[in-house]
Design an enzyme around this catalytic site. Structure first.
Site, PDB file in Angstrom:
ATOM      1  N   ASP A 173      -0.258   4.395   2.297  1.00  0.00           N
ATOM      2  CA  ASP A 173       0.177   3.453   1.113  1.00  0.00           C
ATOM      3  C   ASP A 173      -0.067   1.838   1.473  1.00  0.00           C
ATOM      4  O   ASP A 173       0.161   1.515   2.525  1.00  0.00           O
ATOM      5  CB  ASP A 173       1.719   3.715   0.759  1.00  0.00           C
ATOM      6  CG  ASP A 173       2.329   2.530  -0.016  1.00  0.00           C
ATOM      7  OD1 ASP A 173       1.721   1.743  -0.318  1.00  0.00           O
ATOM      8  OD2 ASP A 173       3.294   2.624  -0.510  1.00  0.00           O
ATOM      9  N   HIS A 174      -1.236   1.510   0.892  1.00  0.00           N
ATOM     10  CA  HIS A 174      -1.669   0.227   1.396  1.00  0.00           C
ATOM     11  C   HIS A 174      -0.781  -1.019   1.492  1.00  0.00           C
ATOM     12  O   HIS A 174      -1.005  -1.994   2.151  1.00  0.00           O
ATOM     13  CB  HIS A 174      -2.930  -0.128   0.510  1.00  0.00           C
ATOM     14  CG  HIS A 174      -3.996  -0.751   1.559  1.00  0.00           C
ATOM     15  ND1 HIS A 174      -3.603  -2.127   2.238  1.00  0.00           N
ATOM     16  CD2 HIS A 174      -5.154  -0.454   1.622  1.00  0.00           C
ATOM     17  CE1 HIS A 174      -4.814  -2.387   2.452  1.00  0.00           C
ATOM     18  NE2 HIS A 174      -5.922  -1.241   2.351  1.00  0.00           N
ATOM     19  N   ARG A 175       0.305  -0.949   0.683  1.00  0.00           N
ATOM     20  CA  ARG A 175       1.468  -1.914   0.628  1.00  0.00           C
ATOM     21  C   ARG A 175       2.172  -1.718   2.066  1.00  0.00           C
ATOM     22  O   ARG A 175       2.730  -2.940   2.460  1.00  0.00           O
ATOM     23  CB  ARG A 175       2.601  -1.511  -0.280  1.00  0.00           C
ATOM     24  CG  ARG A 175       1.963  -1.565  -1.845  1.00  0.00           C
ATOM     25  CD  ARG A 175       3.205  -1.057  -2.605  1.00  0.00           C
ATOM     26  NE  ARG A 175       3.265   0.166  -2.511  1.00  0.00           N
ATOM     27  CZ  ARG A 175       4.468   0.801  -3.144  1.00  0.00           C
ATOM     28  NH1 ARG A 175       5.038   0.309  -3.939  1.00  0.00           N
ATOM     29  NH2 ARG A 175       4.620   2.520  -2.798  1.00  0.00           N
ATOM     30  N   ASP A 178      -1.431  -2.311   5.447  1.00  0.00           N
ATOM     31  CA  ASP A 178      -2.518  -3.228   4.774  1.00  0.00           C
ATOM     32  C   ASP A 178      -3.500  -3.410   5.844  1.00  0.00           C
ATOM     33  O   ASP A 178      -3.024  -4.254   6.883  1.00  0.00           O
ATOM     34  CB  ASP A 178      -1.472  -4.604   4.373  1.00  0.00           C
ATOM     35  CG  ASP A 178      -2.734  -5.483   3.808  1.00  0.00           C
ATOM     36  OD1 ASP A 178      -3.492  -5.066   3.077  1.00  0.00           O
ATOM     37  OD2 ASP A 178      -2.256  -6.828   3.771  1.00  0.00           O
ATOM     38  N   GLY A 179      -4.680  -2.993   5.639  1.00  0.00           N
ATOM     39  CA  GLY A 179      -5.705  -3.224   6.334  1.00  0.00           C
ATOM     40  C   GLY A 179      -5.830  -2.267   7.523  1.00  0.00           C
ATOM     41  O   GLY A 179      -6.696  -2.530   8.654  1.00  0.00           O
TER      42      GLY A 179
END
Length: 180
Positions: A173-175, A178-179
């Site tokens: 989950d990119h939330r 993140d990165g």
């Protein structure tokens, strides 16, 4: 979706070396799944930012590495959770895996057994699946998909050889990650 082919030759050898002793001493058969569950738990311990979920528009970080294991049933999937897996030795993870799978397959699992955790493992190796991308459970932030361990061409020190490899796919989950 982060994918990797990993050389699992040493892991398979280690499992074979430990198999008989662990089975005699602890009464449980250690699988490659157990090694991967332990690795996930230790990774969550070592990288606490990953041991988080996105809930109610904010990041929630867990203290313990509660790791889920996807269990297939004829009518769907259930993900029981191995609690505080970062504190469990390999044999205890194997015992918990066995206990939880039995509870799910016999319909004797509780809501508590399937609640929580930031990540899960989904292993389709027994189905002869080489590689797949798993869907993240709604209450989690990642899932590691594991295909079958199989002899494949692999380059070691610039030389082509045959090694036992695993194809892994981490869905995130990119939330939360993140990165990463």
């Amino acid at each position: 979706y982060l994918r990797a082919d990993v050389d699992a030759t040493g892991l398979v050898t280690l499992r074979e070396q430990l198999l008989e002793d662990v089975e005699k001493k602890f009464g449980v058969r250690v699988t490659l799944t157990d090694f991967l569950l332990r690795a996930q738990a230790l990774a969550l311990r070592d990288f606490p930012a990953v041991n988080s979920v996105w809930r109610e528009n904010k990041l929630v970080r867990y203290a313990d590495a509660d790791v889920g294991l996807v269990v297939g049933l004829p009518d769907g999937l259930v993900i029981p959770i191995i609690r505080a897996a970062q504190n469990l030795p390999l044999a205890q993870i194997a015992k918990e895996r066995t206990r939880l799978i039995e509870a799910v397959r016999t319909g004797r699992f509780t809501a508590e057994m399937v609640a929580g955790g930031a990540t899960s493992l989904s292993n389709l190796g027994a189905t002869r699946t080489d590689e797949f991308a798993a869907v993240i459970a709604p209450h989690q932030s990642s899932i590691l998909a594991l295909g079958r361990a199989s002899p494949r061409p692999y380059v070691v020190n610039g030389q082509l050889t045959i090694r036992t490899t695993l194809k892994l796919c981490l869905s995130v989950d990119h939330r939360v990650l993140d990165g990463w």
